[in-house]
Write an enzyme that holds these catalytic residues in place. Structure first.
Site, mmCIF file in Angstrom:
data_model
loop_
_atom_site.group_PDB
_atom_site.id
_atom_site.type_symbol
_atom_site.label_atom_id
_atom_site.label_comp_id
_atom_site.label_asym_id
_atom_site.label_seq_id
_atom_site.Cartn_x
_atom_site.Cartn_y
_atom_site.Cartn_z
ATOM 1 N N ASP A 229 0.879 -1.180 0.000
ATOM 2 C CA ASP A 229 0.000 0.000 0.000
ATOM 3 C C ASP A 229 0.906 1.216 0.000
ATOM 4 O O ASP A 229 1.049 1.922 0.986
ATOM 5 C CB ASP A 229 -0.873 -0.066 1.260
ATOM 6 N N PRO B 289 10.245 7.943 -1.011
ATOM 7 C CA PRO B 289 10.483 6.774 -0.167
ATOM 8 C C PRO B 289 9.957 5.468 -0.748
ATOM 9 O O PRO B 289 10.351 4.400 -0.295
ATOM 10 C CB PRO B 289 9.753 7.132 1.146
#
Lengths: 279, 279
Positions: A158, A165
């Site tokens: 998810d 990142p």
């Protein structure tokens, strides 16, 4: 203040959405990314990470139901489930609706996302506090899967977009790591962007997963605040096939988007999407 | 010119899209509405009527295929077909792909739309010139159906939003008129806006059509330049049911969105959409 404020997101270099806002509730640069929470007129509260809409009060149910229930209903007995990313808690909230789940682990790299969602999106983050089946860890998901070989029944990626990142979460090596962190009949699912705007990415991820897992399938759903409004997920499985799930066995969990018919219809792709899954 | 120009459409009072443009090709106030043709970076040429996106080069195929092929493949022998509105010609282009069709009539109230689409969207409008099976009429569709009782196998309402010239095309009396212009086994289909943003309209139209036709069904598709990205059509039929079409009998017409699986999957509605069809 009498000014009309609009938040505009460039979803591609050349296209975006613009939405009227009434409040900026939170704005902080965490170690990993810019976190903003705004109140919009159309979609209620909106979480924005690095200038990209992650979730809103009004349409969050689609993404969180569709990343969770297809994999969980494909696995006959999903006891241990991992969410990589997903710091808003929406996927975890859906996962714990399944009675079979004994442990749902959240591996979110940015504690700032978790804390701001607990405060500003209490309904989405509801399962992150006080639920003995939920284990919230502020950790790099890549490290977590490396340390937990063969442990999980279902792993959900998810993630944010494949910049910042989340770059590593779209790489083949990461998918191999997920494969190894799954039990012998485990299933993974990842959000894989828009079939309109991110065609190369979907093709590449599909090909990578197909080279690792025996069963790989693409499905879509409608998310109005995401680029193009059409979103894709790629599910990859060591054994169980989402297309073989008996609709009669899918329980009603009070969902607003997902149901037994949607489970199967989501895999019936328009031609311009289906071609992304062919070599 | 070095300025970056962006076209922004408020799709609701509080939300919209914004898209980078490189050219304004055409801008005229016709008798009925403002007609603009712009070139966008993301979607190619874009037709805008009264400030609302009608179609674009890149995503036009979805709308035009999905308004046409479901009804045409549901009718066993669609010889005579009417499009009310649809002056861009995209629906007509799809209709004449069906060999059974002997006559496709376009009843478009605004000749300015037809002429500007012939000039600026030649691929979409390709069937509007030189096709002996196509009859282009610049006429009020309401008057046309009144004068052609019991004549049509399929009627498509390819209208703009329910403001301005199209208001009458969302009224119950108009649907009764369509019913009367259809043969005893005729089928109609209408575009019925977004399940996210136009819920009251969809409910009302569905209820009105259900009170007139024995078979009434709602289906959806993904159109990125339309509000919310999710679009609905309502199909109403005197006899034939789109759900009973044998997928094996659906021919491949070289479509980019529609196929035999999509034909059926489009009717499998998420819960928050399905509830619009219940009393």
């Amino acid at each position: 203040m009498n000014m009309e404020l609009w938040y505009t997101e460039k979803q591609t270099e050349n296209h975006g959405i613009t939405t009227k806002i009434t409040d900026t509730l939170y704005s902080e640069k965490s170690e990993f990314q810019q976190i903003d929470v705004i109140t919009t007129k159309q979609f209620g509260r909106m979480l924005v990470l690095d200038g990209m809409v992650m979730t809103t009060d009004v349409d969050e149910f689609v993404y969180h139901e569709m990343i969770s229930h297809i994999a969980l209903n494909t696995h006959p007995n999903p006891k241990k489930v991992l969410v990589v990313g997903g710091g808003d808690g929406g996927a975890i909230r859906e996962i714990v609706k399944h009675a079979a789940v004994e442990k749902a682990v959240l591996a979110e790299i940015d504690g700032g996302v978790i804390e701001s969602c607990k405060k500003y999106f209490p309904e989405i983050a509801s399962a992150l506090t006080g639920n003995p089946r939920v284990d919230v860890q502020v950790i790099d998901g890549i490290k977590h899967i490396h340390d937990h070989k063969g442990e999980y029944d279902v792993i959900m990626v998810d993630s944010t977009e494949p910049v910042g990142p989340a770059v590593g979460l779209f790489e083949k090596g990461f998918y191999q790591g997920i494969h190894d962190a799954l039990k012998p009949d485990g299933i993974m699912v990842a959000q894989t962007e828009s079939p309109w705007f991110n065609r190369d990415l979907i093709k590449r991820v599909f090909k990578d997963l197909k080279s690792i897992f025996p069963v790989t399938r693409l499905y879509t759903c409608s998310i109005p605040t995401y680029p193009s409004g059409l979103w894709s997920f790629t599910i990859a499985s060591k054994q169980h096939d989402p297309l073989e799930v008996d609709p009669a066995k899918i329980k009603d969990l009070g969902t607003k988007y997902y149901n037994a018919e949607v489970h199967h219809a989501a895999f019936k792709l328009p031609n311009f999407v289906a071609e992304l899954t062919r070599d």
